[in-house]
Design a protein around this motif. Structure first.
Motif, PDB file in Angstrom:
ATOM      1  N   PHE A 199     -12.596  -0.629 -22.421  1.00 10.12           N
ATOM      2  CA  PHE A 199     -11.157  -0.865 -22.514  1.00 10.12           C
ATOM      3  C   PHE A 199     -10.851  -2.338 -22.249  1.00 10.12           C
ATOM      4  CE2 PHE A 199      -7.036  -1.621 -20.731  1.00 10.12           C
ATOM      5  CZ  PHE A 199      -6.188  -0.923 -21.574  1.00 10.12           C
ATOM      6  N   GLU A 200     -11.475  -2.846 -21.176  1.00  8.40           N
ATOM      7  CA  GLU A 200     -11.209  -4.217 -20.743  1.00  8.40           C
ATOM      8  C   GLU A 200     -11.543  -5.219 -21.854  1.00  8.40           C
ATOM      9  OE1 GLU A 200     -13.649  -5.661 -17.379  1.00  8.40           O
ATOM     10  OE2 GLU A 200     -11.719  -5.929 -16.386  1.00  8.40           O
ATOM     11  N   HIS A 203      -8.882  -5.041 -24.521  1.00  7.50           N
ATOM     12  CA  HIS A 203      -7.649  -5.587 -23.950  1.00  7.50           C
ATOM     13  C   HIS A 203      -7.709  -7.113 -23.953  1.00  7.50           C
ATOM     14  CE1 HIS A 203      -4.017  -4.902 -21.674  1.00  7.50           C
ATOM     15  NE2 HIS A 203      -4.440  -5.490 -20.571  1.00  7.50           N
ATOM     16  N   GLN A 207      -5.147  -9.498 -25.936  1.00 10.79           N
ATOM     17  CA  GLN A 207      -4.232 -10.351 -25.158  1.00 10.79           C
ATOM     18  C   GLN A 207      -5.030 -11.263 -24.226  1.00 10.79           C
ATOM     19  OE1 GLN A 207      -0.516  -8.259 -23.739  1.00 10.79           O
ATOM     20  NE2 GLN A 207      -1.657  -6.430 -24.310  1.00 10.79           N
ATOM     21  N   PRO A 208      -5.709 -12.250 -24.800  1.00 11.57           N
ATOM     22  CA  PRO A 208      -6.605 -13.089 -23.989  1.00 11.57           C
ATOM     23  C   PRO A 208      -5.882 -13.840 -22.866  1.00 11.57           C
ATOM     24  CG  PRO A 208      -6.345 -13.986 -26.215  1.00 11.57           C
ATOM     25  CD  PRO A 208      -5.735 -12.625 -26.221  1.00 11.57           C
ATOM     26  N   TRP A 209      -4.555 -14.046 -23.024  1.00  8.24           N
ATOM     27  CA  TRP A 209      -3.812 -14.794 -21.998  1.00  8.24           C
ATOM     28  C   TRP A 209      -3.674 -14.007 -20.695  1.00  8.24           C
ATOM     29  CZ3 TRP A 209      -1.947 -13.269 -26.764  1.00  8.24           C
ATOM     30  CH2 TRP A 209      -1.112 -12.155 -26.761  1.00  8.24           C
ATOM     31  N   LEU A 210      -4.054 -12.717 -20.702  1.00  6.97           N
ATOM     32  CA  LEU A 210      -3.995 -11.938 -19.463  1.00  6.97           C
ATOM     33  C   LEU A 210      -5.210 -12.194 -18.573  1.00  6.97           C
ATOM     34  CD1 LEU A 210      -2.762  -8.486 -20.839  1.00  6.97           C
ATOM     35  CD2 LEU A 210      -1.406 -10.325 -19.820  1.00  6.97           C
ATOM     36  N   PHE A 211      -6.173 -12.934 -19.101  1.00 11.38           N
ATOM     37  CA  PHE A 211      -7.411 -13.193 -18.352  1.00 11.38           C
ATOM     38  C   PHE A 211      -7.533 -14.692 -18.133  1.00 11.38           C
ATOM     39  CE2 PHE A 211      -7.747  -9.179 -20.353  1.00 11.38           C
ATOM     40  CZ  PHE A 211      -8.565  -8.390 -19.569  1.00 11.38           C
ATOM     41  N   ARG A 212      -7.631 -15.091 -16.887  1.00 13.88           N
ATOM     42  CA  ARG A 212      -7.696 -16.530 -16.601  1.00 13.88           C
ATOM     43  C   ARG A 212      -9.132 -17.043 -16.617  1.00 13.88           C
ATOM     44  NH1 ARG A 212      -5.421 -18.326 -11.633  1.00 13.88           N
ATOM     45  NH2 ARG A 212      -4.829 -20.292 -12.612  1.00 13.88           N
ATOM     46  N   ASP A 213     -10.070 -16.160 -16.264  1.00 15.63           N
ATOM     47  CA  ASP A 213     -11.481 -16.551 -16.303  1.00 15.63           C
ATOM     48  C   ASP A 213     -11.947 -16.501 -17.745  1.00 15.63           C
ATOM     49  OD1 ASP A 213     -11.541 -16.826 -13.638  1.00 15.63           O
ATOM     50  OD2 ASP A 213     -12.737 -15.043 -13.219  1.00 15.63           O
TER      51      ASP A 213
ATOM     52  N   TYR B  27      -5.135   0.660 -16.643  1.00 12.94           N
ATOM     53  CA  TYR B  27      -5.758  -0.628 -16.322  1.00 12.94           C
ATOM     54  C   TYR B  27      -4.725  -1.551 -15.681  1.00 12.94           C
ATOM     55  CZ  TYR B  27      -8.602  -4.822 -16.813  1.00 12.94           C
ATOM     56  OH  TYR B  27      -9.338  -5.955 -16.548  1.00 12.94           O
ATOM     57  N   ARG B  54     -12.655  -7.653 -10.623  1.00  8.32           N
ATOM     58  CA  ARG B  54     -12.330  -8.859 -11.405  1.00  8.32           C
ATOM     59  C   ARG B  54     -11.575  -9.820 -10.510  1.00  8.32           C
ATOM     60  NH1 ARG B  54      -7.950  -8.463 -15.907  1.00  8.32           N
ATOM     61  NH2 ARG B  54      -7.504 -10.619 -15.420  1.00  8.32           N
ATOM     62  N   ASP B  56     -10.172 -12.764 -10.993  1.00  2.65           N
ATOM     63  CA  ASP B  56      -9.011 -13.520 -11.477  1.00  2.65           C
ATOM     64  C   ASP B  56      -7.755 -12.663 -11.658  1.00  2.65           C
ATOM     65  OD1 ASP B  56     -10.148 -12.224 -13.777  1.00  2.65           O
ATOM     66  OD2 ASP B  56      -8.921 -13.533 -15.024  1.00  2.65           O
ATOM     67  N   MET B 128       2.177  -7.002 -18.902  1.00  3.47           N
ATOM     68  CA  MET B 128       1.165  -6.753 -17.871  1.00  3.47           C
ATOM     69  C   MET B 128       1.466  -5.456 -17.124  1.00  3.47           C
ATOM     70  SD  MET B 128       0.526 -10.184 -15.646  1.00  3.47           S
ATOM     71  CE  MET B 128      -0.810 -11.308 -16.039  1.00  3.47           C
ATOM     72  N   PRO B 256       0.406 -18.527 -20.418  1.00  3.38           N
ATOM     73  CA  PRO B 256      -0.569 -18.800 -21.481  1.00  3.38           C
ATOM     74  C   PRO B 256      -0.606 -20.285 -21.852  1.00  3.38           C
ATOM     75  CG  PRO B 256       0.805 -16.920 -22.057  1.00  3.38           C
ATOM     76  CD  PRO B 256       1.379 -17.493 -20.797  1.00  3.38           C
ATOM     77  N   GLN B 260      -2.482 -20.460 -26.842  1.00  2.45           N
ATOM     78  CA  GLN B 260      -2.251 -19.006 -26.796  1.00  2.45           C
ATOM     79  C   GLN B 260      -0.769 -18.656 -26.898  1.00  2.45           C
ATOM     80  OE1 GLN B 260      -4.030 -18.277 -22.977  1.00  2.45           O
ATOM     81  NE2 GLN B 260      -5.972 -17.610 -23.846  1.00  2.45           N
TER      82      GLN B 260
END
Lengths: 214, 486
Positions: A199-200, A203, A207-213, B27, B54, B56, B128, B256, B260
């Motif tokens: 899922f992650e 996801h 929406q890559p902007w939800l992940f900062r790493d 999630y 995770r 971050d 989110m 973003p 992005q």
């Protein structure tokens, strides 16, 4: 978590609607970094006539003789009978920790606040929702007869009164299962790690902007 | 088939698996932490030998226990006089350090109330899921983020699995249409809603706030409204995305990147309820009819118009309600029939995750400008929601307006909203407060809380009793002239 299957418990009536979590356990006791030891301060502002503070020896504090849990006939109660919207307010899990530490395993009311409801089941406390009329009747019976006990059977989803009357109750099947088995739900979820990772990944792509790493 | 509500869309986008018994795994994108509800969760992880899923996704800051006086604050954690409070803050620092979680510590300028910090940093984004061990996490729904409070066991669950076991809620829409009167604010809207549907009216629901009056509000105003969804019983409050949402987020540190941004905005624009979406319950309010609100009792639903009187329990038709009202009157030291504007105050608190953002401080300052706090008010304090709000307010000169009027200007934190630090009411003291809960003992043992908007709190501080802030309309010639000549 603690298992719950069956209980025969003394009932204590708390005749008050909208009992909030500040009333169940006042904020000064939330400073603890432990999960235990909250029982002596359950309903602190109702139980004692003075202001309580953390780490205090409660044995010398003046008790409020009018408060129901201070009455000798309710000593050792394991079932709390309450009015509508019990547990409203904050998300503090200290509220069910305090109820549990005091010795309550079951709370019966016409309705409960959502977060408190979740938190209680996570701690092996069974919350039973019954209609207002039935709750009113249980209040009358409890107050009328000293030593009033209820038999609580989770497997059969049934209460039995001292007169032998049975009252059915609803409980969500997943919560019932966890309570009966005493399951650790983190363990249950981690058993699905692969599904979560899949899922992650989707996801993150969407929406890559939800992940900062990166 | 009916369309989807905003809540339905957010739920569907985060559904990892669902079980036959109705429970689901969702999630979690953002997990905010503070010192009060996290120590036992970290301890649980440690005992089970687990690590955060995770790193971050998590962001932490101490807020409940931090002192707000400059002298104590300048000493950092060492300035926390109460040992138990200090240990809790130090425990958060140590846990964040050992589990590698980003934290804004006590004297970081970005520190503040967790529900002010998240949006301010752009750490709260549309689309989110946001959780925190704090019921006022509903605040973040103002950004069309599915946000709610969780308990400490769930904090541990989210840390370990990045998921939450959840059940889908029902949908409620609260529609507020029309133009708000001058001096009437978001706080008055949400108090009026709670007065209408009651403190359990939203139990089991996600509430979407909609209508022209909501669309007119700034993001700060929307946060105030979503913040108090929990006081109506709803864990989740939501507002659809529009230009206000997007403009607020542009350029925030966690928002973003420029590359992005266009894709993110395109996705966010979809975060509105479909025109044919089905709501299980709809409540409508006329914005023009809403007056400034004041709570008189010990539950947020015990609220009336400022022009009204303290209600008479004899008018209630339910025995449990009658007894609740009688007990509240006794605790609050009020009589049925007393005019709200005759209630005199001992203290005034402007702050909390409900009302400590820049717009709140501007509204209060507008009222306070050129006036003086009344003699019977022993303490009137303004506590900004974060270090950054404080800095901005100071750049605008708001601190000087407050200080000249006799208010204390403090350091950021939760402060007297729940009185876990040294800021509290004494027994019997009466306070006009911009916070969210008027429960017995909430602001201090035996303390008496009246919930109001920032402008109403400032006006009450000046007059020493409640007044209709609409009489303080900054556009009114008399007041403006007074202010100029002062």
């Amino acid at each position: 978590m603690k298992k719950f299957e069956h209980l025969q418990g003394l009932v204590a009536p708390l005749d008050r609607a909208n009992v909030d979590t500040d009333l169940i356990i006042p904020k000064q006791f939330l400073k603890s970094i432990k999960r235990t030891g909250f029982g002596p301060n359950l309903f602190d502002e109702l139980r004692y006539l003075d202001e309580g503070y953390p780490g205090q020896d409660v044995s010398s504090r003046p008790l409020n003789p009018d408060f129901v849990l201070n009455q000798p006939r309710y000593r050792g109660a394991q079932v709390l009978l309450a009015r509508r919207n019990f547990g409203c307010g904050s998300s503090r899990e200290h509220a069910p920790w305090a109820l549990d530490d005091f010795g309550f395993r079951v709370v019966i009311a016409p309705s409960f606040a959502d977060i408190f409801y979740n938190n209680s089941f996570k701690n092996g406390i069974l919350l039973i929702t019954l209609d207002e009329e039935t709750v009113e009747r249980l209040f009358q019976e409890t107050e009328a007869s000293e030593g009033y006990r209820l038999d609580v059977d989770l497997e059969r989803q049934q209460l039995t009164t001292p007169s032998g009357e049975t009252i059915a109750f609803e409980v969500d099947p997943f919560r019932k299962h966890c309570l009966l088995e005493g399951l650790d739900d983190i363990g249950l979820t981690l058993a699905q790690s692969g599904t979560i990772r899949d899922f992650e990944q989707r996801h993150r792509q969407a929406q890559p902007w939800l992940f900062r790493d990166a | 088939m009916a369309g989807q509500t905003l809540y339905d869309k957010l739920w569907a986008q985060h559904l990892v698996t669902s079980r036959d018994d109705g429970s689901a795994l969702i999630y979690i994108d953002r997990h905010l932490l503070h010192e009060v509800t996290s120590p036992q969760a970290f301890e649980g992880l440690r005992l089970a030998g687990r690590k955060p899923w995770r790193r971050d996704a998590n962001l932490a800051t101490p807020d409940h226990n931090v002192p707000t006086t400059t002298k104590e604050r300048s000493a950092g954690n060492a300035g926390i006089v109460d040992d138990v409070s200090r240990i809790q803050v130090e425990t958060l620092d140590a846990n964040c350090e050992s589990f590698d979680i980003e934290e804004f510590r006590i004297n970081d300028e970005r520190q503040g109330i967790v529900h002010v910090v998240g949006p301010e940093q752009g750490a709260t984004l549309p689309g989110m899921t946001v959780v925190c061990g704090d019921s006022h996490t509903a605040t973040h729904g103002a950004f069309a983020a599915l946000s709610h409070g969780i308990g400490t066991s769930e904090v541990e669950h989210v840390l370990a699995t990045q998921c939450l076991i959840a059940q889908k809620m029902k949908n409620m829409q609260v529609r507020v249409e029309g133009q708000l009167g001058l001096g009437v604010t978001a706080k008055d809207i949400v108090l009026a809603i709670i007065g209408r549907i009651g403190t359990a009216g939203g139990t089991g629901y996600a509430i979407e706030f909609a209508g022209s009056a909501i669309r007119e509000l700034s993001m700060e105003g929307r946060m105030t409204i979503c913040n108090m969804a929990i006081e109506a019983g709803a864990r989740v409050g939501l507002v659809a995305v529009d230009d206000h949402t997007i403009e607020y987020l542009r350029g925030r540190p966690f928002a973003p990147s420029a590359e992005q941004w266009p894709a993110a905005v395109a996705a966010w624009r979809e975060l509105v309820s479909d025109a044919d979406a089905h709501f299980d319950k709809v409540v409508e309010l006329d914005a023009a009819a809403i007056e400034p609100q004041v709570t008189w009792g010990t539950s947020p639903e015990m609220v009336v118009n400022v022009s009204a009187e303290v209600p008479d329990p004899a008018t209630a038709d339910d025995e449990t309600v009658v007894r609740g009202m009688q007990r509240a009157l006794e605790y609050m030291g009020l009589e049925a029939g007393q005019k709200i504007t005759d209630i005199r105050l001992d203290k005034v608190f402007i702050g909390s995750c409900t009302n400590s953002r820049i717009e709140d401080l501007r509204e209060a300052a507008k009222v306070a400008q050129g006036r003086k706090v009344a003699d019977n008010v022993q303490l009137a304090m303004v506590v900004p929601g974060s270090g950054l709000v404080k800095r901005l307010a100071e750049a605008e000169g708001l601190d000087q307006i407050f200080i000249e009027a006799g208010f204390e200007w403090r350091e950021p934190g939760c402060s007297m909203c729940l009185a876990m630090n040294a800021d509290k009411l004494g027994a019997g003291e009466r306070c006009a407060s911009t916070s969210n809960r008027n429960f017995e003992g909430r602001q201090g043992y035996g303390g008496r809380t009246h919930l109001v908007s920032p402008a109403m709190a400032a006006a009450a501080a000046i007059e020493g009793h409640f007044v209709d802030v609409r009489d303080y309309d900054p556009g009114s010639a008399r007041d403006r002239d007074d202010a100029l000549s002062a």
